[in-house]
Design a protein around this motif. Structure first.
Motif, PDB file in Angstrom:
ATOM      1  N   PRO A 154      10.545   2.873-111.613  1.00  0.00           N
ATOM      2  CA  PRO A 154      11.328   2.289-112.716  1.00  0.00           C
ATOM      3  C   PRO A 154      10.462   2.108-113.958  1.00  0.00           C
ATOM      4  O   PRO A 154       9.341   1.613-113.871  1.00  0.00           O
ATOM      5  CB  PRO A 154      11.763   0.939-112.124  1.00  0.00           C
ATOM      6  CG  PRO A 154      11.826   1.174-110.656  1.00  0.00           C
ATOM      7  CD  PRO A 154      10.689   2.115-110.359  1.00  0.00           C
ATOM      8  N   GLU A 155      10.978   2.547-115.085  1.00  0.00           N
ATOM      9  CA  GLU A 155      10.272   2.522-116.365  1.00  0.00           C
ATOM     10  C   GLU A 155       9.070   3.454-116.384  1.00  0.00           C
ATOM     11  O   GLU A 155       8.214   3.364-117.259  1.00  0.00           O
ATOM     12  CB  GLU A 155       9.821   1.091-116.718  1.00  0.00           C
ATOM     13  CG  GLU A 155      10.980   0.113-116.850  1.00  0.00           C
ATOM     14  CD  GLU A 155      10.513  -1.269-117.266  1.00  0.00           C
ATOM     15  OE1 GLU A 155       9.341  -1.423-117.659  1.00  0.00           O
ATOM     16  OE2 GLU A 155      11.325  -2.204-117.197  1.00  0.00           O
ATOM     17  N   GLY A 156       9.011   4.368-115.421  1.00  0.00           N
ATOM     18  CA  GLY A 156       7.935   5.348-115.403  1.00  0.00           C
ATOM     19  C   GLY A 156       8.387   6.684-115.949  1.00  0.00           C
ATOM     20  O   GLY A 156       9.576   6.898-116.229  1.00  0.00           O
ATOM     21  N   PHE A 157       7.444   7.604-116.128  1.00  0.00           N
ATOM     22  CA  PHE A 157       7.791   8.949-116.583  1.00  0.00           C
ATOM     23  C   PHE A 157       8.492   9.695-115.455  1.00  0.00           C
ATOM     24  O   PHE A 157       8.014   9.715-114.316  1.00  0.00           O
ATOM     25  CB  PHE A 157       6.538   9.709-117.007  1.00  0.00           C
ATOM     26  CG  PHE A 157       5.921   9.204-118.282  1.00  0.00           C
ATOM     27  CD1 PHE A 157       6.555   9.398-119.497  1.00  0.00           C
ATOM     28  CD2 PHE A 157       4.711   8.511-118.259  1.00  0.00           C
ATOM     29  CE1 PHE A 157       5.992   8.926-120.678  1.00  0.00           C
ATOM     30  CE2 PHE A 157       4.139   8.035-119.427  1.00  0.00           C
ATOM     31  CZ  PHE A 157       4.781   8.240-120.644  1.00  0.00           C
ATOM     32  N   ALA A 158       9.614  10.316-115.774  1.00  0.00           N
ATOM     33  CA  ALA A 158      10.405  11.005-114.757  1.00  0.00           C
ATOM     34  C   ALA A 158       9.916  12.411-114.475  1.00  0.00           C
ATOM     35  O   ALA A 158      10.272  13.006-113.463  1.00  0.00           O
ATOM     36  CB  ALA A 158      11.876  11.048-115.186  1.00  0.00           C
ATOM     37  N   SER A 159       9.096  12.963-115.360  1.00  0.00           N
ATOM     38  CA  SER A 159       8.616  14.330-115.178  1.00  0.00           C
ATOM     39  C   SER A 159       7.377  14.552-116.026  1.00  0.00           C
ATOM     40  O   SER A 159       7.060  13.753-116.924  1.00  0.00           O
ATOM     41  CB  SER A 159       9.695  15.342-115.593  1.00  0.00           C
ATOM     42  OG  SER A 159       9.869  15.333-117.010  1.00  0.00           O
ATOM     43  N   SER A 160       6.707  15.654-115.748  1.00  0.00           N
ATOM     44  CA  SER A 160       5.538  16.003-116.559  1.00  0.00           C
ATOM     45  C   SER A 160       5.934  16.271-118.001  1.00  0.00           C
ATOM     46  O   SER A 160       5.141  16.028-118.924  1.00  0.00           O
ATOM     47  CB  SER A 160       4.827  17.227-115.966  1.00  0.00           C
ATOM     48  OG  SER A 160       5.699  18.342-115.902  1.00  0.00           O
ATOM     49  N   LEU A 161       7.143  16.752-118.241  1.00  0.00           N
ATOM     50  CA  LEU A 161       7.572  17.021-119.615  1.00  0.00           C
ATOM     51  C   LEU A 161       7.566  15.741-120.445  1.00  0.00           C
ATOM     52  O   LEU A 161       7.131  15.735-121.606  1.00  0.00           O
ATOM     53  CB  LEU A 161       8.974  17.639-119.629  1.00  0.00           C
ATOM     54  CG  LEU A 161       9.138  19.016-119.002  1.00  0.00           C
ATOM     55  CD1 LEU A 161      10.584  19.480-119.144  1.00  0.00           C
ATOM     56  CD2 LEU A 161       8.190  20.030-119.639  1.00  0.00           C
ATOM     57  N   GLU A 162       8.062  14.655-119.867  1.00  0.00           N
ATOM     58  CA  GLU A 162       8.075  13.381-120.588  1.00  0.00           C
ATOM     59  C   GLU A 162       6.650  12.891-120.844  1.00  0.00           C
ATOM     60  O   GLU A 162       6.342  12.372-121.918  1.00  0.00           O
ATOM     61  CB  GLU A 162       8.848  12.337-119.784  1.00  0.00           C
ATOM     62  CG  GLU A 162      10.342  12.606-119.695  1.00  0.00           C
ATOM     63  CD  GLU A 162      11.084  11.474-119.010  1.00  0.00           C
ATOM     64  OE1 GLU A 162      10.431  10.471-118.615  1.00  0.00           O
ATOM     65  OE2 GLU A 162      12.321  11.575-118.879  1.00  0.00           O
ATOM     66  N   LEU A 163       5.775  13.063-119.855  1.00  0.00           N
ATOM     67  CA  LEU A 163       4.383  12.642-120.017  1.00  0.00           C
ATOM     68  C   LEU A 163       3.689  13.448-121.100  1.00  0.00           C
ATOM     69  O   LEU A 163       2.993  12.896-121.966  1.00  0.00           O
ATOM     70  CB  LEU A 163       3.640  12.800-118.689  1.00  0.00           C
ATOM     71  CG  LEU A 163       2.136  12.513-118.704  1.00  0.00           C
ATOM     72  CD1 LEU A 163       1.854  11.089-119.160  1.00  0.00           C
ATOM     73  CD2 LEU A 163       1.545  12.774-117.320  1.00  0.00           C
ATOM     74  N   ILE A 164       3.876  14.765-121.075  1.00  0.00           N
ATOM     75  CA  ILE A 164       3.256  15.640-122.083  1.00  0.00           C
ATOM     76  C   ILE A 164       3.704  15.241-123.486  1.00  0.00           C
ATOM     77  O   ILE A 164       2.883  15.111-124.411  1.00  0.00           O
ATOM     78  CB  ILE A 164       3.626  17.116-121.798  1.00  0.00           C
ATOM     79  CG1 ILE A 164       3.001  17.586-120.489  1.00  0.00           C
ATOM     80  CG2 ILE A 164       3.188  18.017-122.954  1.00  0.00           C
ATOM     81  CD1 ILE A 164       3.644  18.842-119.925  1.00  0.00           C
ATOM     82  N   ALA A 165       5.013  15.034-123.662  1.00  0.00           N
ATOM     83  CA  ALA A 165       5.537  14.689-124.985  1.00  0.00           C
ATOM     84  C   ALA A 165       4.969  13.365-125.473  1.00  0.00           C
ATOM     85  O   ALA A 165       4.611  13.212-126.654  1.00  0.00           O
ATOM     86  CB  ALA A 165       7.066  14.628-124.936  1.00  0.00           C
ATOM     87  N   ALA A 166       4.852  12.379-124.579  1.00  0.00           N
ATOM     88  CA  ALA A 166       4.329  11.072-124.969  1.00  0.00           C
ATOM     89  C   ALA A 166       2.848  11.155-125.347  1.00  0.00           C
ATOM     90  O   ALA A 166       2.404  10.529-126.312  1.00  0.00           O
ATOM     91  CB  ALA A 166       4.532  10.070-123.838  1.00  0.00           C
ATOM     92  N   LEU A 167       2.088  11.924-124.602  1.00  0.00           N
ATOM     93  CA  LEU A 167       0.665  12.104-124.919  1.00  0.00           C
ATOM     94  C   LEU A 167       0.499  12.857-126.229  1.00  0.00           C
ATOM     95  O   LEU A 167      -0.393  12.550-127.029  1.00  0.00           O
ATOM     96  CB  LEU A 167      -0.036  12.843-123.781  1.00  0.00           C
ATOM     97  CG  LEU A 167      -0.144  12.105-122.447  1.00  0.00           C
ATOM     98  CD1 LEU A 167      -0.715  13.023-121.370  1.00  0.00           C
ATOM     99  CD2 LEU A 167      -0.997  10.844-122.585  1.00  0.00           C
TER     100      LEU A 167
END
Length: 289
Positions: free
Chosen positions: A113-126
């Motif tokens: 919960p409230e975490g990144f759902a995929s690597s795509l979301e993580l990449i975009a945030a970074l």
């Protein structure tokens, strides 16, 4: 043929003995002056602190460009970005952004919960932080969770669109595996020069074979037979050096500019293959009084 650009992967040690082995491995490979070295992140985030310590220590003591693995597992978005910020504060400018493997026994990946759902979301945030060069994973053979090879290519393209700068592939045993993957990537509009093939020197065939089976990498029959025979004859190390060198040489001959070695925290075979490819140690000149 000019010597290739190279990079190495290490994993964080969990014991004192493993710490000495990692230190010796980095000490032996650092003079080859890789473009970067990466440090992995255990399944379920189990080595989070160890990874951070290994990254910062290697960067400080060996003046190497270190890329830290960062995953979406078992952390909120805020916690994950705080880890990234701690790397930036320590002078780390590269991250390997991955979805990550779930903890043992959990089955498939489930976002916290409230975490990144995929690597795509993580990449975009970074990418939005503007602080990092972002590397990602790629699969020259179908990922176990992908419906087909086309889905893997589409996902990789989305990673680049989200902000990835380069991709490192899972290991493979035959050059054609990577070259066919490269062709599919180029056909999809991906700049293949941004894809770095992952190479695993075969330090021990039994262990690497089990690793390949777990990851879904194809094990060629001829390679299996060759190592069985070499093991009986006591020539496994010679075969391992020859096989890895030939694989790398073929890739370089096909225009691949860089290679990423999964060292498994062992230096000798990786170093020998690099030497055979024309990568030589760079010794800093000492001031003489």
């Amino acid at each position: 043929m000019p010597a290739p650009r190279i990079s190495f992967e290490f994993f964080p040690p969990k014991t004192l003995e493993a710490s000495f082995r990692l230190w010796e491995t980095v000490r032996m490979l650092a003079p080859l002056r890789p473009d970067f070295v990466s440090v992995t992140y255990g399944a379920g985030g189990t080595t989070r602190q160890l990874t951070h310590e290994a990254v910062t220590t290697i960067g400080r003591e060996f003046t190497l460009n270190v890329a830290a693995h960062l995953t979406c597992v078992d952390a909120t978005r805020a916690e994950t970005l705080a880890i990234a910020e701690s790397y930036a504060a320590a002078g780390v400018t590269e991250l390997v952004a991955l979805r990550g493997d779930p903890p043992k026994g959990q089955g498939g990946f489930a976002a916290r919960p409230e975490g990144f759902a995929s690597s795509l979301e993580l990449i975009a945030a970074l990418k939005d932080t503007g602080k990092f060069k972002i590397r990602v994973g790629a699969y020259p053979e179908r990922h176990p969770e992908a419906r087909d090879e086309a889905a893997d290519i589409d996902w990789l393209k989305q990673k680049f669109e989200a902000g990835a700068d380069s991709a490192i592939t899972q290991f493979f045993f035959e050059a054609e595996t990577f070259l066919r993957f490269r062709d599919r990537a180029e056909k999809a509009g991906i700049d293949a020069a941004r894809i770095i093939p992952g190479i695993i020197p075969i330090e021990g065939w039994a262990g690497i074979r089990r690793f390949a089976q777990a990851t879904g990498a194809t094990i060629p029959g001829w390679l299996d037979e060759a190592f069985v025979k070499a093991g009986r004859d006591g020539h496994e190390q010679l075969l391992a050096t020859a096989v890895c060198t030939e694989l790398c040489d073929t890739l370089l001959g096909e225009g691949v500019p860089a290679l990423h070695f999964y060292t498994l925290n062992k230096a000798h075979l990786t170093r020998d293959v690099c030497f055979a490819l024309g990568v030589k140690p760079q010794v800093a000149l000492q001031n003489v009084a």
